[in-house]
Design a protein around this motif. Sequence first.
Motif, PDB file in Angstrom:
ATOM      1  N   LEU A   2      -1.895   4.121  66.669  1.00 16.35           N
ATOM      2  CA  LEU A   2      -2.814   5.237  66.259  1.00 16.35           C
ATOM      3  C   LEU A   2      -4.411   5.138  66.719  1.00 16.35           C
ATOM      4  N   ALA A   3      -5.218   6.061  66.585  1.00 13.95           N
ATOM      5  CA  ALA A   3      -6.708   5.928  66.763  1.00 13.95           C
ATOM      6  C   ALA A   3      -7.460   5.244  65.759  1.00 13.95           C
ATOM      7  N   ASN A   4      -7.128   5.737  64.442  1.00 15.60           N
ATOM      8  CA  ASN A   4      -7.733   5.556  63.354  1.00 15.60           C
ATOM      9  C   ASN A   4      -6.676   5.243  62.063  1.00 15.60           C
ATOM     10  N   PRO A   5      -7.383   4.470  61.221  1.00 14.75           N
ATOM     11  CA  PRO A   5      -6.502   4.249  59.778  1.00 14.75           C
ATOM     12  C   PRO A   5      -5.909   5.696  59.530  1.00 14.75           C
ATOM     13  N   PRO A   6      -4.982   5.709  58.617  1.00 20.32           N
ATOM     14  CA  PRO A   6      -4.588   6.864  57.608  1.00 20.32           C
ATOM     15  C   PRO A   6      -5.900   7.364  56.926  1.00 20.32           C
ATOM     16  N   ALA A   7      -5.628   8.636  56.276  1.00 21.98           N
ATOM     17  CA  ALA A   7      -6.418   9.100  55.320  1.00 21.98           C
ATOM     18  C   ALA A   7      -5.916   8.467  54.006  1.00 21.98           C
ATOM     19  N   PRO A   8      -6.912   8.144  53.212  1.00 20.21           N
ATOM     20  CA  PRO A   8      -6.488   7.422  52.024  1.00 20.21           C
ATOM     21  C   PRO A   8      -5.506   8.223  50.992  1.00 20.21           C
ATOM     22  N   SER A   9      -5.729   9.638  51.216  1.00 22.03           N
ATOM     23  CA  SER A   9      -4.916  10.609  50.562  1.00 22.03           C
ATOM     24  C   SER A   9      -3.520  10.610  50.863  1.00 22.03           C
ATOM     25  N   SER A  10      -3.032  10.029  51.860  1.00 17.05           N
ATOM     26  CA  SER A  10      -1.776  10.244  52.260  1.00 17.05           C
ATOM     27  C   SER A  10      -0.964   8.628  52.203  1.00 17.05           C
ATOM     28  N   VAL A  11      -1.814   7.745  51.622  1.00 14.54           N
ATOM     29  CA  VAL A  11      -1.039   6.420  51.472  1.00 14.54           C
ATOM     30  C   VAL A  11      -0.484   6.468  50.187  1.00 14.54           C
ATOM     31  N   THR A  12       0.766   6.036  50.054  1.00 16.52           N
ATOM     32  CA  THR A  12       1.493   5.825  48.972  1.00 16.52           C
ATOM     33  C   THR A  12       1.328   4.506  48.309  1.00 16.52           C
ATOM     34  N   GLY A  97     -10.124  -9.377  61.792  1.00 16.96           N
ATOM     35  CA  GLY A  97     -10.561 -10.323  62.691  1.00 16.96           C
ATOM     36  C   GLY A  97     -10.573 -10.134  63.995  1.00 16.96           C
ATOM     37  N   HIS A  98     -10.061 -10.858  65.094  1.00 13.95           N
ATOM     38  CA  HIS A  98     -10.304 -10.557  66.469  1.00 13.95           C
ATOM     39  C   HIS A  98      -9.478  -9.418  66.889  1.00 13.95           C
ATOM     40  N   LEU A  99      -8.674  -8.721  66.239  1.00  9.30           N
ATOM     41  CA  LEU A  99      -7.921  -7.591  66.487  1.00  9.30           C
ATOM     42  C   LEU A  99      -8.521  -6.605  65.669  1.00  9.30           C
ATOM     43  N   GLN A 100      -9.620  -6.611  65.033  1.00 12.21           N
ATOM     44  CA  GLN A 100     -10.275  -5.421  64.421  1.00 12.21           C
ATOM     45  C   GLN A 100     -10.191  -4.212  65.226  1.00 12.21           C
ATOM     46  N   GLY A 101     -10.058  -3.122  64.595  1.00 11.53           N
ATOM     47  CA  GLY A 101      -9.829  -1.887  65.411  1.00 11.53           C
ATOM     48  C   GLY A 101      -8.218  -1.299  65.730  1.00 11.53           C
ATOM     49  N   LEU A 102      -7.565  -2.391  65.998  1.00 10.46           N
ATOM     50  CA  LEU A 102      -6.495  -2.321  66.421  1.00 10.46           C
ATOM     51  C   LEU A 102      -5.469  -1.506  64.956  1.00 10.46           C
ATOM     52  N   VAL A 103      -4.594  -0.433  65.288  1.00 11.03           N
ATOM     53  CA  VAL A 103      -4.044   0.210  64.211  1.00 11.03           C
ATOM     54  C   VAL A 103      -2.707   0.641  64.850  1.00 11.03           C
ATOM     55  N   LEU A 104      -1.652   0.048  64.311  1.00  7.74           N
ATOM     56  CA  LEU A 104      -0.108   0.039  64.932  1.00  7.74           C
ATOM     57  C   LEU A 104       0.571   0.936  63.745  1.00  7.74           C
ATOM     58  N   ALA A 105       1.535   1.736  63.958  1.00  8.74           N
ATOM     59  CA  ALA A 105       2.282   2.390  63.128  1.00  8.74           C
ATOM     60  C   ALA A 105       3.799   2.044  63.540  1.00  8.74           C
ATOM     61  N   GLU A 106       4.483   1.654  62.444  1.00 10.98           N
ATOM     62  CA  GLU A 106       5.965   1.354  62.664  1.00 10.98           C
ATOM     63  C   GLU A 106       6.769   2.182  61.608  1.00 10.98           C
ATOM     64  N   ALA A 107       7.735   2.625  62.123  1.00 12.48           N
ATOM     65  CA  ALA A 107       8.624   3.562  61.196  1.00 12.48           C
ATOM     66  C   ALA A 107       9.959   2.739  61.104  1.00 12.48           C
ATOM     67  N   GLU A 108      10.416   2.773  59.975  1.00 10.70           N
ATOM     68  CA  GLU A 108      11.768   2.237  59.413  1.00 10.70           C
ATOM     69  C   GLU A 108      12.845   3.235  59.140  1.00 10.70           C
ATOM     70  N   PHE A 109      14.115   2.847  59.503  1.00 16.33           N
ATOM     71  CA  PHE A 109      15.386   3.686  59.340  1.00 16.33           C
ATOM     72  C   PHE A 109      16.521   2.658  59.007  1.00 16.33           C
TER      73      PHE A 109
END
Length: 161
Positions: A2-12, A97-109
Amino acid sequence: MLANPPAPSSVTVSRVITDRYLLGTRLRLRRAELSDGRRELKLTQKVPVPQPGAVQGLITNTYLSPAEYDVLASLPAGVLSKTRFSIPPLGVDVFDGHLQGLVLAEAEFTTDEEAQSFTPPAECVAEVTDDARFTGGHLVRTSRQELRSWLAEYGIHAEGS
């Protein structure tokens, strides 16, 4: 990715995670501080399945007491830190840290069929499921310069050095 972190209102649920990848092994020691005050300590082994696509490998988790965690935390390890935001069915990792700015999404099924029929959200800027470089075991050994190069391969230009 993802380009950006999620909106706080969407986080459970959110959790601050410190992963220690034990050198010379396929083991990861995790400390997760959950937003509700709970703490989760576990030792994980992930064995990938030699098959492309969104198919889960073999994962073994052992939950630890604080004393057990402390013993294992004394072993040499590479360390990653991130915050994971739960937005079912996604877990979105925002790295520090050195990976700051990296945003990865993983789906679980529950099943491989569910995984194969999943459509990534519109916010997804790159599909890295089959790119082993974006697994924790590889990222922990990655320099900022290497990360920038990898992201550029996907047309993403990261800030910073």
